[in-house]
Design a protein around this motif. Structure first.
Motif, PDB file in Angstrom:
ATOM      1  N   UNK A   7       0.863   8.894  -8.624  1.00 10.86           N
ATOM      2  CA  UNK A   7       2.007   9.256  -7.338  1.00 10.86           C
ATOM      3  C   UNK A   7       1.252   8.760  -5.773  1.00 10.86           C
ATOM      4  N   UNK A   8       0.344   9.548  -5.779  1.00 12.59           N
ATOM      5  CA  UNK A   8      -0.372   9.410  -4.135  1.00 12.59           C
ATOM      6  C   UNK A   8      -0.387   7.839  -3.979  1.00 12.59           C
ATOM      7  N   UNK A   9      -1.112   7.642  -5.413  1.00  5.45           N
ATOM      8  CA  UNK A   9      -1.791   6.352  -4.834  1.00  5.45           C
ATOM      9  C   UNK A   9      -0.922   5.257  -4.441  1.00  5.45           C
ATOM     10  N   UNK A  10       0.564   5.488  -5.313  1.00  7.26           N
ATOM     11  CA  UNK A  10       1.633   4.754  -5.293  1.00  7.26           C
ATOM     12  C   UNK A  10       2.290   4.784  -3.720  1.00  7.26           C
ATOM     13  N   UNK A  11       1.626   6.623  -3.035  1.00  9.63           N
ATOM     14  CA  UNK A  11       2.451   6.360  -1.902  1.00  9.63           C
ATOM     15  C   UNK A  11       1.530   6.242  -0.826  1.00  9.63           C
ATOM     16  N   UNK A  12       0.770   5.975  -1.205  1.00  5.43           N
ATOM     17  CA  UNK A  12      -0.772   4.680   0.078  1.00  5.43           C
ATOM     18  C   UNK A  12      -0.206   3.382  -0.202  1.00  5.43           C
ATOM     19  N   UNK A 339      -8.420   0.960  -8.481  1.00  2.00           N
ATOM     20  CA  UNK A 339      -7.902  -0.386  -9.646  1.00  2.00           C
ATOM     21  C   UNK A 339      -6.733   0.016 -10.231  1.00  2.00           C
ATOM     22  N   UNK A 340      -6.243   1.107 -10.717  1.00  5.14           N
ATOM     23  CA  UNK A 340      -4.633   1.705 -11.957  1.00  5.14           C
ATOM     24  C   UNK A 340      -4.199   0.670 -11.445  1.00  5.14           C
ATOM     25  N   UNK A 341      -4.302  -0.304 -10.159  1.00  6.71           N
ATOM     26  CA  UNK A 341      -2.812  -1.413  -9.948  1.00  6.71           C
ATOM     27  C   UNK A 341      -3.210  -2.676 -10.474  1.00  6.71           C
ATOM     28  N   UNK A 342      -4.677  -2.929 -10.780  1.00 10.52           N
ATOM     29  CA  UNK A 342      -5.242  -4.079 -11.259  1.00 10.52           C
ATOM     30  C   UNK A 342      -4.132  -4.261 -13.336  1.00 10.52           C
ATOM     31  N   UNK A 343      -4.374  -3.292 -13.815  1.00 18.90           N
ATOM     32  CA  UNK A 343      -4.068  -2.647 -14.375  1.00 18.90           C
ATOM     33  C   UNK A 343      -2.266  -2.525 -14.577  1.00 18.90           C
ATOM     34  N   UNK A 344      -1.934  -1.586 -13.736  1.00 17.47           N
ATOM     35  CA  UNK A 344      -0.589  -1.702 -13.375  1.00 17.47           C
ATOM     36  C   UNK A 344       0.360  -2.788 -13.743  1.00 17.47           C
TER      37      UNK A 344
END
Length: 420
Positions: A7-12, A339-344
């Motif tokens: 969630x913190x990663x999404x906010x940023x 790097x989670x977003x690379x997958x998502x």
């Protein structure tokens, strides 16, 4: 813990996706310059210019952004004749739709006599499309583009009231017979530019979380659902669905999943933000997304069969990608690393694995404003040769993700929100 990190990663990420203040200031200055040029050279009289679309509504995603502007043009003769007798009959001496279409075309023809010549000195390419009642400007050296649309001014100078403008335009539609769906469809095109101010106010007044989710939804759509045939008002449509899916009491991950679930069940979407107006009905049926200004403008239905097919193809693709994205979010134990977003966001489906890391870490393709915030728009180093548009958009997206990782930009302020 993993869910909180994500969630913190999404906010940023949502905060990174918005255009910089420098970009907005630069674009606004250019729009003022062009408006003053048109007022000085044109044979028509103008009341105001309004920036509309994602920039003004705070939902623009810089991975794919442009300026949309409406120039409201005075036409006292139109309103004098409309007050005496307005109708939508083809046999009428004053047919509202024909008169407004002809007026918009005449304004565009007037611009053609001077705009291209005047803007060529600034390396701005000008393209006119009378069928869509717009003029496209492209800054060849600065990564900016703008759509100029012609709106009919319906209020007295100095009033500047979106509601008064909307009421005056909608009052023209009250004489449409209930059975005339064809005319309602035509109105959604012809009246749209003149009815843009209220939708802008509606979206601009939303909570910052709504704006962030709209940017995130546009970003996901750009990367996961590349559409070869752009559907009408695609950006506005995605933003409205994202905002309607957002709950202030939920976090960014849950709100994003709400949006994805709406895309999966897109056949059942009903969003109606349009103004209640005496004497006017509203469109019914599903799917239905009505903007805040035009009760006859269903953004999920186009005006011809080919465009309606494009809408279905686009949403069918979104449905498949949304199911995949939800599965990736739920099944992976993300640490919160960027790097989670690379997958998502399914970036690996667009690049070979061995290319990915080099693209992400190659500062030649990073955005200029990451390390030099004074530059107005993100520019790319093209030393590798020109790439096609899709490849360039994907590179932009990767650079956005890379900009979240301090290791990729040693000069960036060390604000590491990702636990690595």
């Amino acid at each position: 813990m993993a869910a909180n990190n994500l969630n913190v990663a999404f906010v940023n990420l949502t905060q990174q996706l918005g255009p910089s203040e420098t970009s907005k200031k630069y674009g606004n200055e250019w729009m003022d310059t062009i408006f003053n040029l048109i007022k000085a050279k044109s044979s028509f009289k103008y009341d105001r210019i309004r920036v509309i679309g994602g920039f003004k509504q705070k939902t623009s995603c810089w991975a794919k952004m442009d300026y949309d502007c409406v120039l409201f043009v005075n036409n006292d003769d139109f309103w004098r004749r409309a007050k005496l007798n307005h109708t939508f009959s083809q046999s009428s001496k004053f047919n509202v739709l024909e008169e407004l279409e002809n007026f918009q075309n005449n304004v565009l023809d007037d611009w053609k006599t001077f705009l291209e010549k005047e803007l060529d000195k600034y390396a701005i390419r000008v393209t006119f499309t009378n069928s869509n009642k717009r003029c496209l400007l492209e800054w060849m050296n600065e990564g900016l583009s703008a759509d100029l649309l012609v709106g009919l001014n319906a209020i007295q100078s100095g009033q500047q009231s979106a509601d008064k403008q909307t009421h005056s335009m909608l009052r023209l539609l009250t004489k449409i017979p209930d059975e005339e769906d064809r005319i309602r469809t035509a109105c959604s095109i012809t009246f749209s530019a003149s009815l843009t101010e209220r939708p802008v106010e509606y979206m601009e007044g939303k909570h910052s979380i709504h704006h962030e989710m709209a940017r995130l939804a546009k970003f996901w759509t750009l990367l996961c659902c590349p559409n070869p045939t752009k559907i009408p008002c695609q950006s506005a449509l995605i933003a409205l669905i994202a905002v309607d899916s957002c709950r202030l009491e939920q976090n960014h991950v849950e709100n994003f999943k709400n949006f994805l679930n709406r895309m999966i069940c897109y056949h059942d979407i009903v969003i109606d933000n349009s103004l209640e107006f005496p004497g006017l009905g509203k469109l019914a049926g599903k799917p239905r997304v009505l903007d805040a200004g035009n009760p006859y403008n269903n953004l999920m239905q186009a005006t011809d069969t080919a465009k309606n097919k494009a809408i279905r193809v686009f949403f069918d693709l979104c449905k498949q990608k949304a199911m995949e994205t939800i599965r990736l979010i739920d099944q992976r134990n993300y640490s919160g690393d960027w790097k989670a977003f690379i997958d998502i966001f399914s970036v690996r489906s667009s690049f070979k694995d061995h290319q990915l890391d080099s693209y992400v870490r190659d500062t030649k393709w990073s955005f200029a404003f990451v390390d030099a915030a004074n530059l107005p728009f993100p520019m790319f180093n093209r030393s590798r040769g020109n790439s096609d548009r899709k490849d360039e958009e994907l590179r932009k997206v990767l650079c956005c993700l890379a900009s979240l990782c301090p290791r990729c930009h040693p000069n960036r302020r060390q604000e590491n929100h990702f636990g690595n």
